[in-house]
Scaffold this motif. Structure first.
Motif, PDB file in Angstrom:
ATOM      1  N   ARG A 126       0.992  -1.136   0.401  1.00 26.42           N
ATOM      2  CA  ARG A 126       0.255  -0.071   0.071  1.00 26.42           C
ATOM      3  C   ARG A 126       1.019   1.093   0.053  1.00 26.42           C
ATOM      4  O   ARG A 126       0.001   1.967  -0.544  1.00 26.42           O
ATOM      5  CB  ARG A 126      -0.743  -0.257   1.403  1.00 26.42           C
ATOM      6  N   GLU A 149       1.274   6.411  -7.067  1.00 27.70           N
ATOM      7  CA  GLU A 149       0.076   7.004  -7.867  1.00 27.70           C
ATOM      8  C   GLU A 149       0.572   8.129  -7.658  1.00 27.70           C
ATOM      9  O   GLU A 149      -0.168   8.627  -8.887  1.00 27.70           O
ATOM     10  CB  GLU A 149      -1.001   6.856  -6.841  1.00 27.70           C
ATOM     11  N   ILE A 184       1.811  10.090   2.616  1.00 25.18           N
ATOM     12  CA  ILE A 184       1.966   9.120   2.606  1.00 25.18           C
ATOM     13  C   ILE A 184       0.789   8.909   3.669  1.00 25.18           C
ATOM     14  O   ILE A 184      -0.258   7.316   3.599  1.00 25.18           O
ATOM     15  CB  ILE A 184       2.846   8.042   2.831  1.00 25.18           C
ATOM     16  N   VAL A 187       0.795   4.203  -2.953  1.00 23.94           N
ATOM     17  CA  VAL A 187       0.541   5.459  -2.570  1.00 23.94           C
ATOM     18  C   VAL A 187       1.215   6.406  -3.179  1.00 23.94           C
ATOM     19  O   VAL A 187       1.580   7.371  -4.195  1.00 23.94           O
ATOM     20  CB  VAL A 187       0.409   6.403  -1.139  1.00 23.94           C
ATOM     21  N   GLY A 242      -2.427   9.826   2.528  1.00 19.83           N
ATOM     22  CA  GLY A 242      -3.155   8.821   1.560  1.00 19.83           C
ATOM     23  C   GLY A 242      -3.419   7.563   1.901  1.00 19.83           C
ATOM     24  O   GLY A 242      -3.775   6.743   1.045  1.00 19.83           O
ATOM     25  N   LEU A 243      -2.760   6.681   2.570  1.00 13.70           N
ATOM     26  CA  LEU A 243      -3.199   5.541   3.322  1.00 13.70           C
ATOM     27  C   LEU A 243      -4.353   5.425   3.808  1.00 13.70           C
ATOM     28  O   LEU A 243      -5.075   4.652   4.597  1.00 13.70           O
ATOM     29  CB  LEU A 243      -2.249   4.869   4.332  1.00 13.70           C
TER      30      LEU A 243
END
Length: 171
Positions: free
Chosen positions: A97, A104, A118, A101, A121-122
């Motif tokens: 993950r 992305e 980050i 992120v 984003g998670l």
């Protein structure tokens, strides 16, 4: 009389805020210590695996099976050094993950990400403890070549080979 009650309530609120801040610091320190201990355990497992591989005579077919990445990552497993052809799916889900992120954001040209970004984003809270956990995992990914660590401390997408002692004897 109302002013006295207001003052007492204000002092109680301030006291509780100070206690909450103190507890947050204690929690953060405990989570950092936990992360260091997890890292130490992972390093020990890697070292023991390398030692066992050196002391055991392994046939060619067994050696090929050992170096093949496991199809299903185990949560909490170690992060293998990146090498050409190694898919992201060999990483544990949390690490996958984090890489996702960071990657992305790369095509959008938004630049490197700080650990706090980050974490956002998670979908995690941006408490110091959560951000430090993300930073620790992202650093581990960077140390093993899955991400790039910028001089600013931010992380960007990219892969690089890393020197691994005895890379042939353990994955």
């Amino acid at each position: 009389m109302l002013e006295k009650r207001e003052t007492a309530a204000r002092e109680r609120v301030e006291g509780l805020r100070e206690e909450a801040a103190r507890l947050a610091e204690v929690l953060e320190a405990a989570e950092i210590e936990l992360d260091r201990r997890v890292s130490a355990r992972e390093e020990l497992v890697e070292a023991l695996a390398a030692s066992a591989a050196e002391s055991t005579a392994v046939t060619e077919t067994e050696a090929e099976r050992e170096t093949a990445p496991s199809p299903v990552p185990v949560p909490g497993s170690t992060v293998p050094p990146w090498r050409e052809g190694l898919p992201v799916t060999v990483l544990a889900p949390d690490y996958q993950r984090i890489v996702g992120v960071v990657e992305e954001r790369a095509p959008a040209g938004q630049g490197p990400l700080k650990a706090r970004e980050i974490a956002v984003g998670l979908g995690l809270e941006t408490t110091p403890a959560k951000v430090e956990g993300v930073r620790s995992k992202a650093r581990r990914l960077a140390e093993r070549g899955w991400l790039l660590l910028e001089a600013s401390g931010a992380f960007s997408a990219g892969r690089r080979l890393v020197a691994v002692p005895d890379a042939g004897s353990s994955a």
